[in-house]
Design an enzyme around this catalytic site. Structure first.
Site, PDB file in Angstrom:
ATOM      1  N   THR A 118      95.637 -99.605   3.628  1.00  0.00           N
ATOM      2  CA  THR A 118      95.150-100.966   3.862  1.00  0.00           C
ATOM      3  C   THR A 118      93.651-100.976   4.092  1.00  0.00           C
ATOM      4  O   THR A 118      93.049-102.022   4.253  1.00  0.00           O
ATOM      5  CB  THR A 118      95.843-101.595   5.082  1.00  0.00           C
ATOM      6  OG1 THR A 118      95.530-100.806   6.233  1.00  0.00           O
ATOM      7  CG2 THR A 118      97.340-101.671   4.892  1.00  0.00           C
ATOM      8  N   ILE A 135      95.553 -93.719   9.219  1.00  0.00           N
ATOM      9  CA  ILE A 135      94.671 -93.162   8.198  1.00  0.00           C
ATOM     10  C   ILE A 135      94.270 -91.734   8.575  1.00  0.00           C
ATOM     11  O   ILE A 135      94.127 -90.872   7.720  1.00  0.00           O
ATOM     12  CB  ILE A 135      93.447 -94.084   7.970  1.00  0.00           C
ATOM     13  CG1 ILE A 135      92.928 -93.935   6.556  1.00  0.00           C
ATOM     14  CG2 ILE A 135      92.342 -93.867   8.953  1.00  0.00           C
ATOM     15  CD1 ILE A 135      93.637 -94.776   5.564  1.00  0.00           C
ATOM     16  N   ALA A 180      99.228 -96.207   4.892  1.00  0.00           N
ATOM     17  CA  ALA A 180      98.316 -95.933   6.003  1.00  0.00           C
ATOM     18  C   ALA A 180      97.419 -97.118   6.316  1.00  0.00           C
ATOM     19  O   ALA A 180      96.954 -97.812   5.425  1.00  0.00           O
ATOM     20  CB  ALA A 180      97.448 -94.732   5.646  1.00  0.00           C
ATOM     21  N   CYS A 181      97.186 -97.308   7.613  1.00  0.00           N
ATOM     22  CA  CYS A 181      96.169 -98.269   8.040  1.00  0.00           C
ATOM     23  C   CYS A 181      95.425 -97.670   9.228  1.00  0.00           C
ATOM     24  O   CYS A 181      95.788 -96.601   9.720  1.00  0.00           O
ATOM     25  CB  CYS A 181      96.757 -99.633   8.374  1.00  0.00           C
ATOM     26  SG  CYS A 181      97.643 -99.739   9.931  1.00  0.00           S
ATOM     27  N   GLY A 182      94.401 -98.352   9.688  1.00  0.00           N
ATOM     28  CA  GLY A 182      93.564 -97.819  10.755  1.00  0.00           C
ATOM     29  C   GLY A 182      94.347 -97.379  11.970  1.00  0.00           C
ATOM     30  O   GLY A 182      94.186 -96.275  12.474  1.00  0.00           O
TER      31      GLY A 182
END
Length: 93
Positions: free
Chosen positions: A57, A41, A8-10
């Site tokens: 991340t 996320i 996951a990232c923003g």
């Protein structure tokens, strides 16, 4: 048994793609059957059921029912082997 890893990232695009590739190669190299799922996320909470590990991340906004690791090492290049080992340890159990 096949594992599921949420990466996951923003925004679910740029940095998670780098991390996704790294995690997929790590699992392949260590013969760990797993599906690596790239997501935002904001989607992690709804996707955690059935998953085995979150690799993020960015700092996670909450706690989850499954273990998580922050993948900053894969972005900065510092401490990558230590993070590799943590991910392997989570998934070999």
């Amino acid at each position: 048994m096949k594992k599921t890893v949420l990466v996951a990232c923003g925004a679910g695009i740029a940095t998670s793609t780098v991390v996704c590739d790294r995690v997929e190669n790590l699992l392949k190299d260590n013969n760990i059957p797993a599906e690596v799922v790239q997501c935002k996320i904001s989607e992690v909470a709804s996707r955690q059921e059935g998953a085995d590990l979150i690799v993020s991340t960015t700092i996670l906004p909450t706690t989850y029912t499954i273990p998580s690791e922050i993948a900053t090492a894969y972005i900065t290049g510092i401490g990558m082997e230590a993070l590799d080992q943590k991910i392997i340890n989570h998934l070999k159990n």
